[in-house]
Design a protein around this motif. Structure first.
Motif, PDB file in Angstrom:
ATOM      1  N   VAL B 108       0.884  -1.131   0.207  1.00 53.94           N
ATOM      2  CA  VAL B 108      -0.013   0.065   0.102  1.00 53.94           C
ATOM      3  C   VAL B 108       1.007   1.131   0.074  1.00 53.94           C
ATOM      4  CG1 VAL B 108      -1.737   1.180   1.177  1.00 53.94           C
ATOM      5  CG2 VAL B 108      -1.726  -1.268   1.308  1.00 53.94           C
ATOM      6  N   VAL B 109       0.772   2.064  -1.121  1.00 52.75           N
ATOM      7  CA  VAL B 109       1.733   3.112  -1.214  1.00 52.75           C
ATOM      8  C   VAL B 109       0.794   4.479  -0.774  1.00 52.75           C
ATOM      9  CG1 VAL B 109       3.279   4.493  -2.895  1.00 52.75           C
ATOM     10  CG2 VAL B 109       2.974   2.117  -2.924  1.00 52.75           C
ATOM     11  N   CYS B 110       1.372   5.486   0.027  1.00 49.00           N
ATOM     12  CA  CYS B 110       0.674   6.603   0.431  1.00 49.00           C
ATOM     13  C   CYS B 110       1.282   7.636  -0.694  1.00 49.00           C
ATOM     14  CB  CYS B 110       1.019   6.887   1.834  1.00 49.00           C
ATOM     15  SG  CYS B 110       0.467   8.478   2.159  1.00 49.00           S
ATOM     16  N   ASP B 114       4.747   9.026   0.643  1.00 48.86           N
ATOM     17  CA  ASP B 114       5.475   7.831  -0.287  1.00 48.86           C
ATOM     18  C   ASP B 114       6.123   6.849   0.709  1.00 48.86           C
ATOM     19  OD1 ASP B 114       5.263   9.570  -2.584  1.00 48.86           O
ATOM     20  OD2 ASP B 114       7.284  10.697  -1.795  1.00 48.86           O
ATOM     21  N   ARG B 115       5.251   6.688   1.775  1.00 49.16           N
ATOM     22  CA  ARG B 115       5.699   5.430   2.452  1.00 49.16           C
ATOM     23  C   ARG B 115       4.914   4.109   1.832  1.00 49.16           C
ATOM     24  NH1 ARG B 115       7.435   4.018   7.369  1.00 49.16           N
ATOM     25  NH2 ARG B 115       6.398   2.347   8.571  1.00 49.16           N
ATOM     26  N   ILE B 116       5.554   3.164   2.008  1.00 53.01           N
ATOM     27  CA  ILE B 116       5.178   1.973   1.307  1.00 53.01           C
ATOM     28  C   ILE B 116       4.842   0.707   2.883  1.00 53.01           C
ATOM     29  CG2 ILE B 116       5.721  -0.136   0.075  1.00 53.01           C
ATOM     30  CD1 ILE B 116       8.030   1.626  -1.130  1.00 53.01           C
ATOM     31  N   PHE B 117       3.670   0.361   2.778  1.00 57.15           N
ATOM     32  CA  PHE B 117       3.207  -0.539   3.685  1.00 57.15           C
ATOM     33  C   PHE B 117       3.116  -1.813   3.051  1.00 57.15           C
ATOM     34  CE2 PHE B 117       1.355   3.425   4.821  1.00 57.15           C
ATOM     35  CZ  PHE B 117       1.516   3.684   5.987  1.00 57.15           C
ATOM     36  N   GLU B 118       3.855  -3.042   3.796  1.00 54.74           N
ATOM     37  CA  GLU B 118       3.759  -4.370   3.330  1.00 54.74           C
ATOM     38  C   GLU B 118       2.694  -5.068   3.999  1.00 54.74           C
ATOM     39  OE1 GLU B 118       5.949  -5.980   1.115  1.00 54.74           O
ATOM     40  OE2 GLU B 118       7.165  -4.301   0.391  1.00 54.74           O
ATOM     41  N   ILE B 119       1.942  -5.841   3.083  1.00 46.48           N
ATOM     42  CA  ILE B 119       0.762  -6.482   3.519  1.00 46.48           C
ATOM     43  C   ILE B 119       0.825  -8.015   2.950  1.00 46.48           C
ATOM     44  CG2 ILE B 119      -1.827  -6.474   3.900  1.00 46.48           C
ATOM     45  CD1 ILE B 119      -1.105  -3.881   4.657  1.00 46.48           C
ATOM     46  N   ALA B 158      -0.702  17.442   7.304  1.00 41.69           N
ATOM     47  CA  ALA B 158       0.471  16.845   7.793  1.00 41.69           C
ATOM     48  C   ALA B 158       0.318  15.286   7.881  1.00 41.69           C
ATOM     49  CB  ALA B 158       1.033  17.235   8.958  1.00 41.69           C
ATOM     50  N   CYS B 159       1.057  14.362   7.271  1.00 40.00           N
ATOM     51  CA  CYS B 159       0.942  13.007   7.477  1.00 40.00           C
ATOM     52  C   CYS B 159       1.568  12.390   8.635  1.00 40.00           C
ATOM     53  CB  CYS B 159       1.679  12.507   6.218  1.00 40.00           C
ATOM     54  SG  CYS B 159       1.480  10.679   5.920  1.00 40.00           S
ATOM     55  N   ARG B 160       0.823  11.667   9.490  1.00 39.74           N
ATOM     56  CA  ARG B 160       1.332  11.170  10.605  1.00 39.74           C
ATOM     57  C   ARG B 160       2.178   9.732  10.265  1.00 39.74           C
ATOM     58  NH1 ARG B 160      -1.864   6.295  12.285  1.00 39.74           N
ATOM     59  NH2 ARG B 160      -3.485   5.658  10.781  1.00 39.74           N
ATOM     60  N   HIS B 161       2.449   9.399   9.072  1.00 38.36           N
ATOM     61  CA  HIS B 161       3.023   8.195   8.746  1.00 38.36           C
ATOM     62  C   HIS B 161       4.636   8.996   8.248  1.00 38.36           C
ATOM     63  CE1 HIS B 161      -0.096   5.694   9.239  1.00 38.36           C
ATOM     64  NE2 HIS B 161      -0.689   6.177   8.393  1.00 38.36           N
ATOM     65  N   ARG B 162       4.661  10.279   8.272  1.00 39.05           N
ATOM     66  CA  ARG B 162       5.834  10.707   7.403  1.00 39.05           C
ATOM     67  C   ARG B 162       7.062  10.349   8.412  1.00 39.05           C
ATOM     68  NH1 ARG B 162       6.365  14.174   3.032  1.00 39.05           N
ATOM     69  NH2 ARG B 162       4.371  15.215   3.702  1.00 39.05           N
ATOM     70  N   ALA B 163       7.234  10.280   9.588  1.00 40.82           N
ATOM     71  CA  ALA B 163       8.206   9.810  10.272  1.00 40.82           C
ATOM     72  C   ALA B 163       8.641   8.380   9.739  1.00 40.82           C
ATOM     73  CB  ALA B 163       8.241   9.692  11.760  1.00 40.82           C
ATOM     74  N   ARG B 164       9.861   8.307   9.459  1.00 40.63           N
ATOM     75  CA  ARG B 164      10.084   6.796   8.786  1.00 40.63           C
ATOM     76  C   ARG B 164      11.612   6.269   9.667  1.00 40.63           C
ATOM     77  NH1 ARG B 164      10.559   6.437   2.515  1.00 40.63           N
ATOM     78  NH2 ARG B 164      10.454   4.009   2.161  1.00 40.63           N
TER      79      ARG B 164
END
Lengths: 164, 164
Positions: B108-110, B114-119, B158-164
């Motif tokens: 799943v690509v935000c 640009d974060r990529i979640f693996e499912i 702002a995106c709460r997933h921004r932190a990587r």
DNA sequence: CTGCCTGCAAACTCTTTGCACGAAT
DNA sequence: ATTCGTGCAAAGAGTTTGCAGGCAG
């Protein structure tokens, strides 16, 4: 009766042509001869085609059409719903005419003959929504692609799908 | 006990290191310091990383490593099962450490961060086989990707997933 | 020793972009 | 008359490749 045939073809292209013109006007974009030539060129393409192939055909209709304009027009045609973009990760993007009814399509790509098969996969919508919801996201699109080898190619060295 | 910690880290990298060396020898490829530096560099990466990021880390280990060698080594590491390639159609390829147990993963690509979640998506195997069989093909791999927007980004900018 | 492997830089592919001219509204 | 659209060519990003020298086996 060749005349009748020609009419049928002309009429069948009229709907998307109007669709495209309306889209351009609605967006405040200009209806130019190049954009129409590129649109018309898309009617003479294989199921899947590249920007380069579209350029070649568009130039047969209007030899002034440039590569840059094809690349600038493709996103417009995609946004207008005339075309659908198909990216199978090979470096170049493919495009195909968008049918009104088919929303979610998966692709099966033959690694031997590079042929792309389109398969209806309506469950992708559900999957995208379900999975996105769990992450606090709103799904935009999903793609499902299968890479495969030809059994015929493996056995005989020739691929029965080669003909395109 | 810092020494113990170091040992744990060293040991945990030993298995894939051996796996890689064995693979090279089995294939008649040479075990070079550059290939090992690139392998080790992959341990210090984010979940998903690019060739360029891997190069930077590899050079911290062995500053003679060149971009060309990274690009030549990535397919080897992928084939050996150390890495998995993740192509989300953005121009550059991503790689990630391959876990032994996870065969079929969807992404799943935000589109905002640009974060990529693996499912985990084990049904992909079944889907690929079923669909390929109907076409006379043998499936090799499948990919399923969802593009989505952050609800948080839409609401707050702002995106709460921004932190990587 | 042999020949695979390497670094370097140039080449490559597909796509995008800056610019001045030309055409649609 | 204004803009927007266009062709041209150069730039751009990511990746690949030809070559001469270097190191593993």
């Amino acid at each position: 009766m060749p005349g009748a045939r020609q009419n049928i073809a002309a009429v069948s292209n009229e709907a998307p042509r109007q669709q495209f013109k309306s889209f351009l006007e609605r967006k405040g974009l200009r209806v130019t001869s190049q954009r129409l030539a590129i649109l018309d060129a898309s009617f003479g393409q294989h199921e899947h085609f590249t920007a380069e192939q579209l350029l070649a055909q568009a130039r047969r209709i209007d030899d002034s059409v440039s590569r840059a304009t094809v690349y600038r027009t493709l996103p417009i045609m995609t946004e207008s719903g005339i075309l659908r973009e198909v990216d199978i990760g090979t470096g170049e993007k493919f495009y195909r005419r968008a049918a009104n009814n088919q929303s979610q399509m998966a692709q099966v790509v033959c690694l031997d003959c590079d042929r792309i098969f389109e398969i209806s996969a309506p469950f992708m919508d559900w999957y995208g929504s379900t999975v996105s919801a769990k992450l606090g996201l709103t799904p935009v699109s999903q793609r499902l692609q299968v890479s495969a080898h030809c059994n015929a190619f493996r056995d005989t060295g020739a691929c029965r799908h080669r003909a395109r």
